[in-house]
Design an enzyme around this catalytic site. Structure first.
Site: not given
Ligand SMILES: OC[C@@H]1[C@@H](O)[C@H](O)[C@@H](O)c2[nH]c(CCc3ccccc3)c[n+]21
Length: 443
Positions: A19, A76, A120, A165-166, A294, A296, A352, A398, A405-406
């Site tokens: 990213q 991180r 990630h 990650n996730e 993480n 949100y 995050e 984050w 952003e993907w």
């Protein structure tokens, strides 16, 4: 408010290699599945890709200076597997490892503790092409070898590690919803991928114990607070199953060594359950040290029998971020408490938390007051969880920078620092950067 957090609490910012780094073809780095995916027409908003991103590879000293001025005591970030092992296995690319050595040494020089994520989402493309990537059980060996290599290379200075990650996103967003690389859409495959990711997590923890004797290692999961749309029995059951799919599958399984039973039965009845071989669940439940949360938003869930999960996500009525995610800080406290109580009473880091805002430069500055409010409310929620007895050890916002952003490309901004993509990737701290700096400064 910082003073009421425990001594030694880690306050940081978080990023990820694909990213922010750019230099995607430089100094011997091999392509990742995101190199390939982002260059496929229609996969990423406006055809954006991570070829240059924030050019962190060349500008890391400037970015560390931004962290130093911010006053964080931890950072991180993730290692790009294909930067250190261009084909995912075999010979190390010394120019790649040199970048991370310089990054880590500079962080330590300015008193910032690194927390490193091994994976990630940027799988070496060679492994995807040669052995079908995460669909292959052999990935646990390659991930183990890669992990051992970076533990040996950086473990003398990096004491906090995250394996994955996730895995929810690396499996379901990537192989069921198809929105992330490699963009497949099949539930049985995504459950097989999730199983291979969890096997690889366990293998990395075992390698870690062999190499880094004085460090800690954990797993960072999507941590979405799941609530029923109504108090009906049906919606409460639907929310329970959806909670097992998003959270329990990756929080419960590495603790108990069993997949959440109700949901596993549903998948088994549909013939899509993962193939479990002898020893798998032992490997997956190799004891580790901490949880990465993480957080949100929340998901409001209603019964919907046509889906195999028996539910659908409904739009909540709260204010939403640019991602369409509700702002729900209460969910953070509830999620932390649930995780601590139900998933092994391990130390927790919020690895995050942040929001995308419609950030606009006005006279050279970004007044992102919504992000300041979001941060205040989530810091307060984290403090409430601490007071309720949760062993919370750190909080990573984050993100430091606006970044790739993907599938949204550069259209969504999560940074405390604005990146001017039109003007040489200039970094411009936003109001929220100064809020966080003052928060960290105030005793
Ligand atoms: O979208 C913001 C960040 C990404 O930039 C990070 O790379 C990634 O780790 C990350 N994960 C999430 C949570 C995504 C999610 C929300 C709700 C449901 C499922 C997944 C948000 N973010």
């Amino acid at each position: 408010m910082r003073a009421v957090f425990p001594e030694g609490f880690l306050w940081g910012v978080a990023t990820a290699s694909y990213q922010i780094e750019g230099a995607d073809f430089e100094d011997g780095k091999g392509p990742s599945i995101w190199t390939d995916f982002s260059h496929r027409p229609g996969k990423v908003n406006s055809g954006d890709n991570g070829d240059v991103a924030c050019d962190h590879y060349h500008r890391f000293s400037e970015d560390i200076e931004l962290m130093k001025q911010l006053g964080v005591n931890s950072y991180r970030f993730s290692i790009s597997w294909s930067r250190v092992l261009p084909e995912g296995r075999g010979k190390i690319n010394r120019k790649g490892s040199d970048f991370y050595n310089k990054l880590i040494d500079r962080l330590l020089e300015v008193g910032i503790q690194p927390m490193v994520t091994l994976y990630h989402w940027d799988l070496p493309l060679e492994l995807h092409r040669k052995i079908d990537g995460w669909e292959s059980r052999d990935m646990r060996h390659y991930f183990g070898d890669y992990s051992s290599l970076v533990f040996s290379e950086f473990g003398d200075r990096v004491k906090h590690w995250i394996t994955l990650n996730e895995p929810y996103c690396s499996s379901h967003v990537s192989y069921l919803w198809g929105e992330h690389a490699p963009g497949k859409r099949d539930l049985k495959t995504s459950l097989t991928v999730a199983h291979n990711l969890l096997l690889s997590h366990g293998e990395a923890v075992r390698r870690f114990r062999e190499v880094v004797k004085d460090g800690t290692i954990g797993l960072a999961n999507v941590s979405t607070f799941v609530e029923p749309a109504t108090d009906s029995k049906e919606d409460r059951w639907a929310a329970r199953i959806r909670d097992q799919f998003i959270n329990g599958w990756f929080f419960e399984t590495p603790i108990t060594g069993e997949y959440p039973s109700e949901l596993f039965k549903r998948f088994n009845d549909a013939g899509v359950q993962p193939l479990i071989e002898d020893g798998d669940m032992d490997l997956i439940s190799t004891p580790f040290d901490f949880w990465g949360v993480n957080y949100y938003t929340r998901n409001v869930i209603r019964k919907e029998e046509s889906s195999i999960l028996g539910s659908e996500v409904v739009q909540g009525e709260l204010a939403k971020t640019e991602m369409g995610w509700e702002v729900y800080p209460e969910g953070l406290e509830a999620f932390l408490y649930k995780t601590f109580k139900e998933y092994g009473k391990k130390p927790i880091y919020i690895t995050e938390n942040g929001m995308a805002c419609k950030d606009k430069l006005t006279d050279g500055f970004v007044e992102d007051f919504e992000r300041v409010d979001y941060m205040k409310r989530h810091f307060s929620s984290a403090l409430s969880a601490l007071k309720a007895g949760v062993d919370l050890r750190g909080f990573y916002v984050w993100s430091l920078l606006d970044n790739f952003e993907w599938s949204y490309g550069y259209s969504k901004r999560f940074g405390l620092v604005y990146v001017d993509y039109e003007k040489g990737l200039k970094r411009i701290p936003k109001r929220s950067y100064y809020y966080y700096r003052d928060f960290l400064e105030r005793d």
